[in-house]
Design an enzyme around this catalytic site. Sequence first.
Site, PDB file in Angstrom:
ATOM      1  N   GLU A 331       5.131   9.586   6.636  1.00 37.19           N
ATOM      2  CA  GLU A 331       4.399   9.973   5.431  1.00 37.19           C
ATOM      3  C   GLU A 331       5.195   9.774   4.138  1.00 37.19           C
ATOM      4  O   GLU A 331       5.333  10.692   3.313  1.00 37.19           O
ATOM      5  CB  GLU A 331       3.905  11.408   5.565  1.00 37.19           C
ATOM      6  N   GLU A 445      -2.080   8.879  15.241  1.00 30.97           N
ATOM      7  CA  GLU A 445      -2.473  10.292  15.265  1.00 30.97           C
ATOM      8  C   GLU A 445      -3.981  10.435  15.049  1.00 30.97           C
ATOM      9  O   GLU A 445      -4.431  11.013  14.071  1.00 30.97           O
ATOM     10  CB  GLU A 445      -1.717  11.097  14.196  1.00 30.97           C
TER      11      GLU A 445
END
Length: 574
Positions: A331, A445
């Site tokens: 991220e 994910e």
Amino acid sequence: MRISLSTLAVVLAASTPLHAQNTAYVIEAESGVLGSNMVTSSEGDVSWVEISTSAAGTAPGSADNVVTLTPSFSQAGEYDLYARLYVGPETYSDDSFFYANAFGSPAVDDEAQWVTMNQIAAAMGYTEDDQLIADGGQATTEAWKWVRLQTEEAALTYTVPDNVLTQTFQFAGREDGLRIDKFAFGPHGYSFTVNQIENGLPGTEGVPEEYQPEGPPIASAKSKFLGSAYADSQAKNFTYYWNQVVPENAGKWGSVEGTRDTMNWADLDEAYNLAQENGFPFRMHVLVWGPQQPGWISSLDPSDQLAELQEWFDAVAERYPDLDYLEVVNEPLHAAPDGTSDRADYIDALGGIGDSGHDWILTAFRMARDTFPASVKLMINEYGVVGSNSNTTAYLDIIGDLQAENLIDVIGIQCHAFETRGSVDTMQANLDRLAESGLPIMVTEMDIDGTTGDDSDTVQLADYQRVFPVFWEHPDVIGITLWGWRIGLWRTDEEAFLVDEYGYERPALQWLREYVQSSEDWYGYDVWNNWVQTDDWLGKIYVGYAPWIWAGDNWIWMPNPDESETGAWGYISK
């Protein structure tokens, strides 16, 4: 989704009201003898016990941390154990305690006689009157919830003999912030709702039978893997469905080295060993991120931070030499280790933003390339990409700089439910833009929600059918990892789980199996880990994302200079 009294009548073979003696025996936690480190508190009409200073380990370690209860039963028999608990605002730092695995007074330092109940902050337990208290549950933190206590293998039972109806039961604190209100011993072989336990009502005879899948994993013999995040709450029947493993939280630096120079590898070892034992690809999640980092790292000066980062990299490389994929940075667009929003602050130790705007990322990847074997594929991971043109552009800017130094092997995209609600055309277009980099893409994910209404199954199924094929059928996507699949996954409240409390498959999972298994592979040949064994072509042929090149009327193998396997490359007629 929950099992209610009306549903229970269908699930159980016998569901008739019982006599009063088949009620649960309830005892208040604060009614016992408290060790000096155990304190009582109250709020409104609820009183509870908690530890004043957190302990650690796999046994209480001191009598100061122990509470001794003396329940008196009205009848002999076998009993199941339940507890009413409240996880505080620190979530996973407020969610563990010990309890004895049998009646009596076990040695405080003998872990064989104690159960460490942890991860209570995850979805487990029940709060509503009509909810059956089963092994799973959907309640999370900052709510009083009833939890059925169990070992990893099966629920414990406690034996009360005819001649000793008064017993000794001990529990102990582990993390401050976990409030323990009461325990309940329910006669074994009976099921209880929250209302039945709290109001002294008889339980219901019989225990719902759990579904046992047959396997093999859904994507076995496919050229792409279909895996899942792995954690205690997601472990049961894992290998019957999934053929790739990634630790949900166990591989985060804060989970491993919460105390400086004290490494807790146990949960990460479990996930890694599962992959090794079953021949599944393993992805390490994650080396560098802003959240869930050690609390002590931010207070060090940059030079010491860099040294600690290198120690962390070295420790992972030494312990897990056979990693398949390694997330170096997670991220970068949304959660850099820059000290904002309670994130760790060590970005300057890695070079800060620098001239590129992301020098810290380049440094982390250089360290990883130098530290890990060449066989380990280095990855970056991010959310909010495929649904956003601007985020895709920003992500590709970072990826391009990494490619310029040969620092990246795979692009990771998360694809949570909140990311994939938009246009399928937008997702497809941004996938194509990422693929133009020439790097393979991994969906890291994925989860797809249901709804809290009666149409949860229908909503989830429709969204799986809309979203999943976009990624599975893209030629540059090498595999998909779901971010959990059982109750207890991080989007339990949104009903993203694929099986119910008893393992019965929801319609989305039934469709997923049929869809994946009916998808075609290379020329009708089964593929395993990107290799296909043929009897009438070239023998052993690699059919992964590269380096096969379509030359208009045939496939041409562009060999890697490091590849030495004979018979693995050549010409395949279309």
